[in-house]
Write an enzyme that holds these catalytic residues in place. Structure first.
Site, mmCIF file in Angstrom:
data_model
loop_
_atom_site.group_PDB
_atom_site.id
_atom_site.type_symbol
_atom_site.label_atom_id
_atom_site.label_comp_id
_atom_site.label_asym_id
_atom_site.label_seq_id
_atom_site.Cartn_x
_atom_site.Cartn_y
_atom_site.Cartn_z
ATOM 1 N N GLU A 144 0.874 -1.154 0.000
ATOM 2 C CA GLU A 144 0.000 0.000 0.000
ATOM 3 C C GLU A 144 0.921 1.217 0.000
ATOM 4 O O GLU A 144 1.794 1.333 0.856
ATOM 5 C CB GLU A 144 -0.861 -0.025 1.268
ATOM 6 N N ARG A 198 4.883 -12.669 9.950
ATOM 7 C CA ARG A 198 5.662 -11.500 9.560
ATOM 8 C C ARG A 198 6.982 -11.455 10.325
ATOM 9 O O ARG A 198 7.147 -12.114 11.348
ATOM 10 C CB ARG A 198 4.868 -10.209 9.751
ATOM 11 N N LYS A 237 4.455 0.788 9.290
ATOM 12 C CA LYS A 237 4.572 2.062 8.567
ATOM 13 C C LYS A 237 3.944 3.206 9.353
ATOM 14 O O LYS A 237 4.447 4.321 9.344
ATOM 15 C CB LYS A 237 3.905 1.942 7.195
HETATM 16 P P1 ATP Z 1 2.907 -2.157 8.026
HETATM 17 O O1 ATP Z 1 2.412 -3.024 9.150
HETATM 18 O O2 ATP Z 1 4.345 -1.841 8.111
HETATM 19 O O3 ATP Z 1 2.089 -0.940 7.832
HETATM 20 P P2 ATP Z 1 1.523 -3.404 5.926
HETATM 21 O O4 ATP Z 1 1.276 -4.853 6.005
HETATM 22 O O5 ATP Z 1 0.380 -2.530 6.218
HETATM 23 O O6 ATP Z 1 2.791 -3.069 6.763
HETATM 24 P P3 ATP Z 1 1.611 -3.331 3.095
HETATM 25 O O7 ATP Z 1 2.049 -2.237 2.209
HETATM 26 O O8 ATP Z 1 0.181 -3.709 3.108
HETATM 27 O O9 ATP Z 1 2.089 -2.966 4.542
HETATM 28 O O10 ATP Z 1 2.521 -4.608 2.864
HETATM 29 C C1 ATP Z 1 2.874 -5.139 1.631
HETATM 30 C C2 ATP Z 1 3.214 -6.580 1.839
HETATM 31 O O11 ATP Z 1 4.285 -6.706 2.753
HETATM 32 C C3 ATP Z 1 2.047 -7.338 2.417
HETATM 33 O O12 ATP Z 1 1.878 -8.529 1.698
HETATM 34 C C4 ATP Z 1 2.430 -7.578 3.838
HETATM 35 O O13 ATP Z 1 1.881 -8.760 4.304
HETATM 36 C C5 ATP Z 1 3.962 -7.636 3.762
HETATM 37 N N1 ATP Z 1 4.577 -7.242 5.028
HETATM 38 C C6 ATP Z 1 4.381 -6.105 5.720
HETATM 39 N N2 ATP Z 1 5.075 -6.109 6.867
HETATM 40 C C7 ATP Z 1 5.742 -7.291 6.914
HETATM 41 C C8 ATP Z 1 6.631 -7.911 7.851
HETATM 42 N N3 ATP Z 1 6.985 -7.310 8.980
HETATM 43 N N4 ATP Z 1 7.125 -9.130 7.549
HETATM 44 C C9 ATP Z 1 6.787 -9.731 6.402
HETATM 45 N N5 ATP Z 1 5.959 -9.215 5.480
HETATM 46 C C10 ATP Z 1 5.437 -8.005 5.728
HETATM 47 MG MG MG Z 2 -1.410 -3.313 5.081
#
Ligand code: ATP
Ligand code: MG
Length: 560
Positions: A35, A260, A270
């Site tokens: 995102e 994760r 983020k």
């Molecule tokens: P954040 O929790 O940092 O805001 P998010 O999951 O909201 O992360 P996205 O942009 O939706 O961020 O993530 C893109 C991809 O990265 C998704 O498939 C998500 O599952 C993966 N991802 C995000 N954080 C992690 C993590 N700590 N370890 C592994 N994969 C991750």
């Molecule tokens: Mg997300």
């Protein structure tokens, strides 16, 4: 097939089985779906390595798709940074760059399909009311009073929502599933909301936007994704995503969840990282203390080190926290192989060599990288006045201090034996400089009479050295788990006040005059240092990437 560290895992096993059974004609298509609401961090690197790595291993492809369904939090700046970071990690998506916003029209049509099938309705409950009606894990929800509207009425209202007839929050489109489902995600989830906001790509074309839950699975389906790999928090959403796909009768990707990445002393969210940036706890997303890809790149971490780390930690379903020492271990291992060795003094103490001719300069030969002899040698100038590290001298040394002290002899790396004969102090008793003698017969660092010294010091020549600023870093958080908080406390209270230490009077050997931003060197005995883009013509700025002490090897040896 196994990953680069030679390991298999449950996702690889699933894919192997699917290929064997000719599911999707044996095709493998994964995707990385960020995102664009912030910069990527090391957790995303894990997901990138998994998705692109699997595609590479199984002769498949990996799309990049921006899940840009939330116009109020997303910006083009983030899109650009995300692309730069994935490329830097060494992965390539060819021309398969997609945006959920490209599918807005299609997603709208899908929603109309659901209305026609009588499984979606326009609801006028407020957000607060929707929450109340949803119930809890223990208590079933309650049907919305708008749930039984006719297809015609729903179609008309939804069309009017799109046209901009209604204000933000006044209506939503919801899927009609089951208000008493044990899975809260199935209790008539909202799939469209009204948001009179411009979108970074579609401008003002839309004033209704799909929710993430509605957009995500259908976007995967539209792209023909075979394995939709995501983190564990989406496990409970899987029944909903399956339900949508089944209602619509479209291509069904297989969703697989993994745990994760969590790292000690690190926050990976983020939203929280944005808070650190906005409140100026750090100097931007690419501050070298940040766990963002842009931060660790500026710090001097290499893509190879990050990929090796991701291979090593592997994939599992169990939540765990990885020791940050393991990541640093892979950084050291990679830099050890590639970083040229140099000498730099970060806390200079002047030494006058009394028996060395005042007008003489010698060019001594130094090895560029003992791990890679093809890197060759270089010359370093030696003269009567040199700097050594303040820490390498003690006037009254304790027992185990083997470095320079009054009357004691040490080796100067690549140069001579040096003996301390005197100390000059100012009127307050602070040491200003040392007086020493050198032994001309020890050139290159060995004594012909076989006498030994217990320490070898790095040094630079006063008149030939160049000035530098060096930034030393410690963990950004004091606690191993920065999010473990007592009631009423904020994670920002756990910030380490000493995470940055700037040394402004450092002196480096002259070969570093040509060092360019992004290049990494090993300063002998001090660690790996990367040239920062803040460097100017007058002064080089270096970030310490990591020290030379590998805490991970110690942990491994002790068998913990
Ligand atoms: P954040 O929790 O940092 O805001 P998010 O999951 O909201 O992360 P996205 O942009 O939706 O961020 O993530 C893109 C991809 O990265 C998704 O498939 C998500 O599952 C993966 N991802 C995000 N954080 C992690 C993590 N700590 N370890 C592994 N994969 C991750
Ligand atoms: Mg997300």
């Amino acid at each position: 097939m196994n990953n680069k560290a030679g390991k298999s895992d449950f996702i690889r096993e699933i894919i192997k089985k699917d290929i064997k059974e000719r599911k999707n004609e044996g095709r493998v298509l994964t995707r990385f779906p960020p995102e664009p609401n912030g910069y990527l961090h090391i957790g995303h690197a894990k997901s990138i390595c998994i998705n692109f790595g699997l595609a590479e291993e199984f002769n498949g492809k990996c799309n990049i798709r921006f899940d840009d369904t939330n116009p109020t939090k997303e910006e083009a700046e983030y899109v650009e940074s995300i692309k730069r970071d994935i490329r830097w990690l060494g992965f390539n998506w060819g021309n398969r760059e997609y945006y959920a916003s490209d599918y807005f029209e299609k997603l709208y049509d899908y929603a109309v399909d659901l209305i026609k099938k009588e499984v979606a309705y326009v609801c006028e409950l407020s957000a607060e009311k929707i929450r109340q009606y949803r119930g809890t894990l223990k208590k079933p929800g309650k049907n919305s009073p708008y749930r039984d509207r006719s297809v015609a009425e729903n179609l008309n209202l939804f069309k009017e929502m799109r046209k901009g007839k209604y204000s933000n929050g006044s209506k939503v489109l919801r899927a009609k599933i089951d208000m008493s489902s044990p899975n809260l995600n199935m209790r008539d989830p909202v799939i469209y909301r009204i948001l009179h906001s411009s979108h970074h790509r579609t401008g003002d074309k839309w004033c209704i936007y799909p929710t993430y839950d509605w957009a995500h699975g259908q976007s995967d389906s539209i792209e023909g994704i075979t394995h939709s790999i995501c983190t564990l928090e989406f496990e409970d959403h899987r029944p909903l995503y399956n339900w949508f796909i089944e209602q619509l009768g479209i291509h069904h990707p297989r969703q697989i969840e993994f745990a994760r990445l969590n790292l000690t002393y690190t926050v990976l969210s983020k939203r929280k990282l944005l808070e650190l940036v906005n409140n100026r706890f750090v100097n931007g997303w690419d501050d070298p203390r940040m766990p963002t890809i842009s931060g660790i790149r500026r710090r001097g971490y290499t893509p190879e080190a990050i990929r090796n780390f991701c291979n090593e930690i592997g994939i599992s379903k169990a939540e765990s926290t990885v020791d940050i020492a393991l990541l640093e271990h892979f950084v050291r291992e990679d830099l050890n192989r590639r970083a040229p060795r140099v000498m730099g003094v970060i806390n200079p103490l002047k030494v006058i060599i009394d028996n060395y001719p005042a007008d003489k300069t010698e060019e001594l030969t130094a090895v560029n990288n003992p791990e890679d002899l093809s890197a060759g040698t270089r010359k370093i100038p030696f003269s009567k006045a040199i700097y050594i590290e303040k820490d390498d001298f003690m006037e009254n040394p304790p027992k185990k201090f083997y470095r320079l002290a009054p009357g004691r002899e040490v080796r100067l790396r690549y140069a001579y034996f040096l003996k301390c004969t005197g100390i000059s102090k100012d009127k307050d008793g602070n040491i200003i400089e040392l007086h020493c003698t050198y032994d001309p017969s020890t050139k290159g660092g060995d004594a012909p009479d076989g006498r030994k010294v217990k320490a070898t010091l790095h040094w630079v020549s006063v008149q030939h050295s160049i000035p530098a600023e060096v930034r030393l870093y410690d963990h950004l958080f004091k606690n191993e788990n920065p999010l473990e908080l007592e009631e009423g406390h904020d994670f920002k209270e756990n910030i380490n006040p000493d995470s940055l230490n700037i040394l402004r009077d450092c002196r480096l050997e002259p070969s570093l005059a040509v060092a360019k931003p992004g290049e990494t060197y090993q300063f002998e005995r001090l660690g790996y240092f990367c040239v920062d883009p803040d460097s100017t013509e007058e002064i080089k700025v270096f970030n310490r990437t990591v020290t030379l002490k590998d805490r991970w090897l110690k942990i491994k040896k002790s068998g913990i």
